[in-house]
Design a protein around this motif. Structure first.
Motif, PDB file in Angstrom:
ATOM      1  N   GLY A   1      13.452   0.827   4.856  1.00  0.00           N
ATOM      2  CA  GLY A   1      13.946   1.472   3.639  1.00  0.00           C
ATOM      3  C   GLY A   1      12.829   2.074   2.814  1.00  0.00           C
ATOM      4  N   ILE A   2      11.710   1.358   2.681  1.00  0.00           N
ATOM      5  CA  ILE A   2      10.560   1.897   1.945  1.00  0.00           C
ATOM      6  C   ILE A   2      10.047   3.167   2.616  1.00  0.00           C
ATOM      7  CG2 ILE A   2       8.157   1.456   1.296  1.00  0.00           C
ATOM      8  CD1 ILE A   2       8.894  -1.475   0.946  1.00  0.00           C
ATOM      9  N   ALA A   3       9.928   3.133   3.945  1.00  0.00           N
ATOM     10  CA  ALA A   3       9.443   4.305   4.673  1.00  0.00           C
ATOM     11  C   ALA A   3      10.381   5.495   4.495  1.00  0.00           C
ATOM     12  CB  ALA A   3       9.284   3.963   6.161  1.00  0.00           C
ATOM     13  N   ALA A   4      11.687   5.243   4.522  1.00  0.00           N
ATOM     14  CA  ALA A   4      12.656   6.326   4.368  1.00  0.00           C
ATOM     15  C   ALA A   4      12.571   6.951   2.978  1.00  0.00           C
ATOM     16  CB  ALA A   4      14.069   5.804   4.628  1.00  0.00           C
ATOM     17  N   VAL A   5      12.410   6.129   1.950  1.00  0.00           N
ATOM     18  CA  VAL A   5      12.325   6.652   0.588  1.00  0.00           C
ATOM     19  C   VAL A   5      11.050   7.471   0.403  1.00  0.00           C
ATOM     20  CG1 VAL A   5      12.058   5.993  -1.826  1.00  0.00           C
ATOM     21  CG2 VAL A   5      13.767   4.853  -0.417  1.00  0.00           C
TER      22      VAL A   5
ATOM     23  N   GLU B   1       9.393   9.054   2.704  1.00  0.00           N
ATOM     24  CA  GLU B   1       9.575  10.298   3.452  1.00  0.00           C
ATOM     25  C   GLU B   1      10.443  11.278   2.665  1.00  0.00           C
ATOM     26  OE1 GLU B   1       9.247  13.009   6.647  1.00  0.00           O
ATOM     27  OE2 GLU B   1       8.117  11.204   6.079  1.00  0.00           O
ATOM     28  N   HIS B   2      11.434  10.748   1.957  1.00  0.00           N
ATOM     29  CA  HIS B   2      12.284  11.600   1.127  1.00  0.00           C
ATOM     30  C   HIS B   2      11.463  12.272   0.029  1.00  0.00           C
ATOM     31  CE1 HIS B   2      15.792  13.032  -0.992  1.00  0.00           C
ATOM     32  NE2 HIS B   2      15.414  12.386  -2.087  1.00  0.00           N
ATOM     33  N   PHE B   3      10.536  11.549  -0.577  1.00  0.00           N
ATOM     34  CA  PHE B   3       9.680  12.144  -1.596  1.00  0.00           C
ATOM     35  C   PHE B   3       8.820  13.259  -1.010  1.00  0.00           C
ATOM     36  CE2 PHE B   3      10.597   8.456  -4.243  1.00  0.00           C
ATOM     37  CZ  PHE B   3      10.582   9.016  -5.509  1.00  0.00           C
ATOM     38  N   TYR B   4       8.387  13.085   0.233  1.00  0.00           N
ATOM     39  CA  TYR B   4       7.576  14.114   0.882  1.00  0.00           C
ATOM     40  C   TYR B   4       8.383  15.385   1.121  1.00  0.00           C
ATOM     41  CZ  TYR B   4       5.039  16.557   4.567  1.00  0.00           C
ATOM     42  OH  TYR B   4       4.394  17.515   5.314  1.00  0.00           O
ATOM     43  N   LEU B   5       9.659  15.231   1.424  1.00  0.00           N
ATOM     44  CA  LEU B   5      10.497  16.378   1.755  1.00  0.00           C
ATOM     45  C   LEU B   5      11.062  17.077   0.530  1.00  0.00           C
ATOM     46  CD1 LEU B   5      12.484  14.911   4.786  1.00  0.00           C
ATOM     47  CD2 LEU B   5      10.574  16.519   4.845  1.00  0.00           C
ATOM     48  N   ILE B   6      11.025  16.456  -0.631  1.00  0.00           N
ATOM     49  CA  ILE B   6      11.623  17.048  -1.829  1.00  0.00           C
ATOM     50  C   ILE B   6      11.069  18.440  -2.139  1.00  0.00           C
ATOM     51  CG2 ILE B   6      11.647  16.881  -4.363  1.00  0.00           C
ATOM     52  CD1 ILE B   6      12.329  13.982  -4.121  1.00  0.00           C
TER      53      ILE B   6
ATOM     54  N   THR C   1       0.836  -1.200   0.000  1.00  0.00           N
ATOM     55  CA  THR C   1       0.000   0.000   0.000  1.00  0.00           C
ATOM     56  C   THR C   1       0.871   1.250   0.000  1.00  0.00           C
ATOM     57  OG1 THR C   1      -1.793  -1.122   1.177  1.00  0.00           O
ATOM     58  CG2 THR C   1      -1.768   1.276   1.263  1.00  0.00           C
ATOM     59  N   GLY C   2       1.882   1.280   0.862  1.00  0.00           N
ATOM     60  CA  GLY C   2       2.770   2.443   0.916  1.00  0.00           C
ATOM     61  C   GLY C   2       3.548   2.649  -0.361  1.00  0.00           C
ATOM     62  N   SER C   3       4.037   1.556  -0.951  1.00  0.00           N
ATOM     63  CA  SER C   3       4.844   1.666  -2.160  1.00  0.00           C
ATOM     64  C   SER C   3       4.007   2.071  -3.367  1.00  0.00           C
ATOM     65  CB  SER C   3       5.547   0.330  -2.428  1.00  0.00           C
ATOM     66  OG  SER C   3       6.328   0.410  -3.604  1.00  0.00           O
ATOM     67  N   PHE C   4       2.860   1.413  -3.569  1.00  0.00           N
ATOM     68  CA  PHE C   4       2.072   1.664  -4.767  1.00  0.00           C
ATOM     69  C   PHE C   4       1.207   2.913  -4.666  1.00  0.00           C
ATOM     70  CE2 PHE C   4       3.324  -2.620  -5.719  1.00  0.00           C
ATOM     71  CZ  PHE C   4       3.435  -2.608  -7.101  1.00  0.00           C
ATOM     72  N   ALA C   5       1.017   3.440  -3.461  1.00  0.00           N
ATOM     73  CA  ALA C   5       0.332   4.726  -3.355  1.00  0.00           C
ATOM     74  C   ALA C   5       1.102   5.797  -4.118  1.00  0.00           C
ATOM     75  CB  ALA C   5       0.178   5.127  -1.886  1.00  0.00           C
ATOM     76  N   LEU C   6       2.423   5.706  -4.089  1.00  0.00           N
ATOM     77  CA  LEU C   6       3.259   6.618  -4.878  1.00  0.00           C
ATOM     78  C   LEU C   6       3.356   6.154  -6.331  1.00  0.00           C
ATOM     79  CD1 LEU C   6       5.420   8.840  -5.373  1.00  0.00           C
ATOM     80  CD2 LEU C   6       7.113   7.153  -4.629  1.00  0.00           C
ATOM     81  N   TYR C   7       3.622   4.871  -6.538  1.00  0.00           N
ATOM     82  CA  TYR C   7       3.917   4.367  -7.878  1.00  0.00           C
ATOM     83  C   TYR C   7       2.733   4.520  -8.829  1.00  0.00           C
ATOM     84  CZ  TYR C   7       6.571   1.413 -11.113  1.00  0.00           C
ATOM     85  OH  TYR C   7       7.292   0.932 -12.182  1.00  0.00           O
ATOM     86  N   THR C   8       1.509   4.440  -8.295  1.00  0.00           N
ATOM     87  CA  THR C   8       0.328   4.562  -9.142  1.00  0.00           C
ATOM     88  C   THR C   8       0.283   5.896  -9.863  1.00  0.00           C
ATOM     89  OG1 THR C   8      -0.926   3.073  -7.707  1.00  0.00           O
ATOM     90  CG2 THR C   8      -2.196   4.526  -9.147  1.00  0.00           C
TER      91      THR C   8
END
Length: 329
Positions: free
Chosen positions: A276-280, A282-287, A215-222
């Motif tokens: 690692g997924i959570a960190a990545v 979070e990085h997208f949120y901070l960009i 869910t966390g990964s594909f929420a972004l990937y979609t």
């Protein structure tokens, strides 16, 4: 390896490709079907719903069927779903097609993975299983970037038509090369009697881990394609390159994750990978916080990636703040 294992690989590639293709075509589908990006994102949701229903529920209900018959029906349904998607002229029809394809996806992988390990000697079961799921890995690496690129040079309907052709080849391969009775299980009564096991508390607790991770990964990937095209203003070639890098990373992650599991155990490896997924994410949120300063700005000198609002002097002329991800002139 038996020839049917490679047929399974082809089927897995076609299924994986259609799973990820709608992500790469999100912007194109939204424009052609006169729908919003969020509405087209439901194509991924409906597909996932089909997988959730198909894998445990339909497979259990069809437990009395031969494995060959069940795989043939699954691949025929997959082919029909992609033909229906190619013929879609409005969003509800496309969503129905995606649901049908998702149902076939769930049944196929639940059955093919089991059959593949029974067609070879026990010491080669892992290799057979890696070949089957290798098709999905390749599809993940190519599906979204190639879909994004193909959507710019071909009508999107043709792409689903090509996938349905691959599905039809898979049907013929299973019919010709899968031995009758391969992987069949001893009958344990009507399939509906096995459904209560799906509500086992331990099974649900174990399933919740990949559920939350995906869910966390594909929420972004979609929505990564419209994010790249509309927010970062990348062109099709640049977006495809970024998505290809994601797919290659996924393929490498499969190998690394397997080795981590062997060395560290499943629990510790899963903890590190989820962190690692959570960190990545979070990085997208901070960009968006870190953006380039315009060279003509009246702001005081600052690093190229400084936070914009706090660097400007009080006497600087008022100007509207640039949107997140705005590029420097």
């Amino acid at each position: 390896m038996p020839a049917v294992i490679y047929v399974f690989t082809l089927c897995a590639f076609a299924i994986g490709f259609t799973e990820f293709i709608s992500i790469g075509l999100t912007s194109t589908l939204a424009e052609n079907l006169h729908a919003s990006v969020a509405q087209v994102g439901l194509a991924v949701t409906f597909y996932a719903a089909g997988v959730v229903i198909g894998a445990p529920v339909l497979t259990a209900l069809a437990s009395s069927w031969s494995r060959k018959r069940l795989l043939l029906v699954a691949m025929l349904a997959f082919t029909a779903g992609n033909v229906l998607a190619a013929l879609s002229t409005h969003l509800p029809l496309l969503l129905s097609a995606r649901l049908l394809s998702g149902l076939a996806h769930g049944v196929f992988f639940a059955v093919a993975s089991s059959v593949a390990t029974r067609l070879v000697a026990p010491e080669r079961a892992g290799a057979a299983l890696s070949l089957v799921f290798g098709g999905v890995t390749v599809a993940m690496a190519l599906g979204v970037p190639v879909g994004t690129w193909l959507g710019s040079v071909l009508p999107w309907q043709w792409i689903f038509a090509l996938i349905s052709t691959c599905g039809l080849v898979g049907v013929l391969g299973v019919a010709c090369w899968m031995p009758a009775g391969a992987g069949d299980l001893a009958s344990s009564g009507p399939g509906w009697r096995q459904l209560p096991v799906l509500f086992d508390r331990r099974l649900l607790a174990g399933a919740s881990l990949p559920l939350l991770a995906y869910t966390g990964s594909f929420a972004l990937y979609t929505f990564v394609t419209p994010l790249l095209l509309q927010v970062t203003h990348a062109d099709i070639r640049g977006a495809s390159a970024m998505l290809l890098a994601y797919g290659i990373g996924a393929a490498i992650g499969n190998l690394v994750g397997g080795r981590m599991t062997d060395r560290m155990g499943m629990d510790r490896a899963s903890l590190w990978l989820l962190a690692g997924i959570a960190a990545v994410l979070e990085h997208f949120y901070l960009i968006p916080i870190h953006i380039r300063l315009p060279r003509s700005s009246a702001c005081s000198p600052a690093p190229r990636t400084a936070r914009l609002p706090r660097q400007c002097s009080a006497t600087a002329p008022a100007r509207s703040a640039p949107p997140p991800f705005a590029a420097a002139p």
